[in-house]
Design an enzyme around this catalytic site. Structure first.
Site, PDB file in Angstrom:
ATOM      1  N   ASP A 174       0.675  -1.263  -0.004  1.00  0.00           N
ATOM      2  CA  ASP A 174      -0.173  -0.015   0.051  1.00  0.00           C
ATOM      3  C   ASP A 174       0.787   1.160   0.024  1.00  0.00           C
ATOM      4  O   ASP A 174       1.846   1.590   0.851  1.00  0.00           O
ATOM      5  CB  ASP A 174      -0.818   0.063   1.278  1.00  0.00           C
ATOM      6  N   GLU A 225       1.318   0.147  -4.806  1.00  0.00           N
ATOM      7  CA  GLU A 225       0.546   1.203  -5.101  1.00  0.00           C
ATOM      8  C   GLU A 225       1.577   2.363  -5.053  1.00  0.00           C
ATOM      9  O   GLU A 225       2.294   2.445  -4.208  1.00  0.00           O
ATOM     10  CB  GLU A 225      -0.770   1.448  -4.097  1.00  0.00           C
TER      11      GLU A 225
END
Length: 610
Positions: free
Chosen positions: A267, A303
């Protein structure tokens, strides 16, 4: 068959009892509080070494016992490396012997990345029960549809009974609201039996705001000079950072080795503050390569809002030096503008010619490859991506972020022009990118996916007020009454409303959408996937009055895609060469192809020598 990851911290079960280890250089004394199952608690002083480790071997401890650490000020805390915390983040940890679980997936050797079709799901809302066991029972339907990889949103233990997962504070403990570690292992074991890879979303850029005791026992874990939206940055480069880096490297290895995950989705790596000679993402990749990736493919998906193509580079053998792929928000944003007409916030960067942006994203991956971003005040964003294979990009029409960060959690099927949404879906599924669905996409689910959490009263109130204030910047929520309609993230009803309604899958309109998805995935698996391995470099693209043309050179084939995202039908379009893969909204006549609005036409052409 068992899988065990050995690590230098936490509770390690062996024949002579249990070894306990905690790194807390600022603490002179740590006391272990041990509670055997059904017995009384006892306290044991741990031995401190000069390098800040506190250790103890307890012969009478074993699997299923509870334990906690008591600090000099009297604070009692769970183990930061707890494998299971059934009484939530403020309660004691439980000793787990990972060798007790009997795996049946001994023949599993993973799947190559170019075969991936990803299905992102949130365990708590994927089913009515919201458990690992209930999710496990649905995996067969996903495999039958053509999904090849399930991606679980973060599982690290979070405060309360419901959360997206990005507020986790115990990185090694699957949240008990979903079930036990063995329940999660059973889910992965079943997935492998069905031919499904399982990926796990991990958060290495921050800890959640409630239940993080590392600040109390080990301030060295953080770098107060580096700030993030969540407070002091994790210390990846300052004094003591070697142990901090090892904590997260072991976490990555733990999920892949002990739970047999096939990869991780990292993330928001753009929020990781790491100026070390080797970025933590690269070091995690090297650790995976030196360990479990020697026996099976292990994938690392990023990400990264910074669009750093360098972190997706391939070596001389075509293998990733860090990330296997990146979530392609550029493509999503262009599609969203195309389908909905929305231009607020970051969508403004894609508003000038969204169709051309979509074509570029399909061909080259990133739309922003170093040019200035108006949304970011003119700052340049991104790096050139044309040298990367198309499979370095995970592309989608929506994700948990893009749905859940809306005030009312609407999906694109509820917002966009259905003709253009259908066309965009076909383009993504018939491209060489790795496609991803957010749970429910496959049957155009009507349920929203809202932002939800379960914090303590004071924090809960602040989160609810902050979320409503954030939307106050938009014209639709300028007045207080409009903001008051935004669901309270901490209300149980907000969580319940976000659960998939599986009964919809069999109703007429939803079933028709499901059948279309299955048709497209069948075409992809039979005719495209065999030519995706080893394909390198960008495609070419063009766009005129909303009609996009994209072509890619695959292994022995050239893939052509033609689609009309304009406001009117398009006439006399030249027909692309090759065998037909898919066609909708097309009429062929002597003048060429006549494209209805939303038409999609894909062909696969033999290349010389192919």
């Amino acid at each position: 068959m068992s899988h065990i990851h050995r690590m230098p911290f936490g509770a390690t079960v062996h024949g002579g009892g249990v070894d306990f280890a905690l790194w807390a250089p600022s603490m002179d004394r740590i006391v272990l509080v041990h509670t055997p199952a059904g017995g009384a608690a006892s306290s044991h002083a741990m031995q401190r070494s000069a390098d800040g480790w506190h250790r103890l071997t307890l012969a009478e401890a074993g699997h299923g016992d509870s334990y906690a650490y008591r600090l000099p000020d009297g604070t009692t805390m769970p183990d930061p490396a707890s494998r299971f915390n059934p009484q939530d983040v403020h309660g004691p940890s439980r000793i787990v012997d990972p060798g007790r679980f009997a795996w049946t997936d001994t023949a599993w050797r993973g799947r190559p990345w170019h075969e991936a079709v990803i299905y992102e799901l949130h365990v708590g809302t994927f089913t009515e029960e919201g458990t690992f066991q209930a999710a496990r029972e649905r995996l067969g339907e996903l495999a039958e549809l053509g999904i090849t990889a399930v991606e679980l949103m973060p599982l690290a233990d979070f405060p309360g009974a419901r959360n997206w997962g990005y507020d986790g504070v115990l990185q090694f403990a699957p949240d008990a609201s979903y079930g036990s570690p063995d329940d999660l292992k059973a889910l992965v074991d079943t997935a492998h039996a069905l031919g499904l890879m399982v990926l796990l979303d991990v958060v290495y850029n921050h800890f959640g705001p409630e239940g993080n005791y590392l600040h109390a026992c080990c301030p060295e874990f953080f770098d107060a000079a580096q700030h993030t939206p969540w407070g002091s940055a994790i210390n990846f480069g300052g004094p003591g950072s070697r142990t901090v880096r090892d904590f997260f490297i072991h976490n990555a290895l733990y999920w892949v080795e002990e739970f047999h995950f096939d990869g991780l989705r990292m993330d928001a790596i753009h929020a990781i503050r790491d100026a070390s000679p080797m970025h933590i993402v690269r070091e995690i990749r090297e650790a995976l390569n030196a360990g479990p990736a020697r026996e099976r493919p292990v994938h690392l998906v990023l990400e990264n809002d910074a669009n750093q193509a360098s972190l997706l580079a391939r070596d001389g053998n075509g293998l990733p030096v860090a990330g296997t792929a990146q979530w392609n928000d550029d493509l999503h944003h262009a599609v969203h503008v195309l389908a909905t007409g929305e231009r607020d916030g970051y969508y403004a960067d894609y508003a000038d010619d969204a169709a051309a942006g979509f074509a570029r994203a399909l061909a080259e991956g990133f739309v922003y490859q170093g040019q200035p971003s108006a949304f970011r005040g003119g700052e340049p964003r991104g790096e050139p991506s044309t040298q990367l294979p198309s499979t370095a990009f995970v592309s989608y029409l929506q994700t948990h972020d893009q749905v859940g960060n809306r005030a009312f959690g609407e999906r694109i099927h509820a917002l966009g022009d259905p003709v253009l949404v259908r066309a965009a879906l076909a383009c993504v599924l018939l491209s060489p990118h790795v496609p991803m669905f957010f749970m429910g996409d496959e049957f155009a689910a009507s349920s929203p996916f809202l932002y939800f959490c379960d914090f303590g009263p004071e924090l809960a109130s602040a989160v609810a007020e902050g979320r409503r204030a954030e939307f106050g910047r938009f014209a639709a929520f300028a007045d207080e009454a409009a903001r008051a309609r935004i669901p309270d993230p901490n209300a149980a009803e907000t969580f319940q409303a976000s659960k998939l309604r599986w009964r919809e899958r069999g109703t007429r309109a939803h079933f028709a959408h499901l059948c279309k998805v299955q048709q497209l995935l069948d075409v992809r698996h039979r005719l495209l996937v065999p030519h995706l391995a080893g394909a390198l470099g960008a495609g070419s693209h063009g766009c005129e009055e909303g009609v996009i043309r994209v072509q890619w050179e695959l292994s022995g084939k050239r893939l052509h895609l033609l689609a009309n995202f304009g406001t009117q039908p398009a006439a006399e379009a030249a027909a692309p060469a090759g065998a037909l893969l898919y066609s909708w909204g097309i009429v062929a006549d002597a003048a060429g192809l006549q494209l209805e609005r939303g038409a999609v036409h894909a062909t696969l052409e033999d290349m010389a020598g192919g």
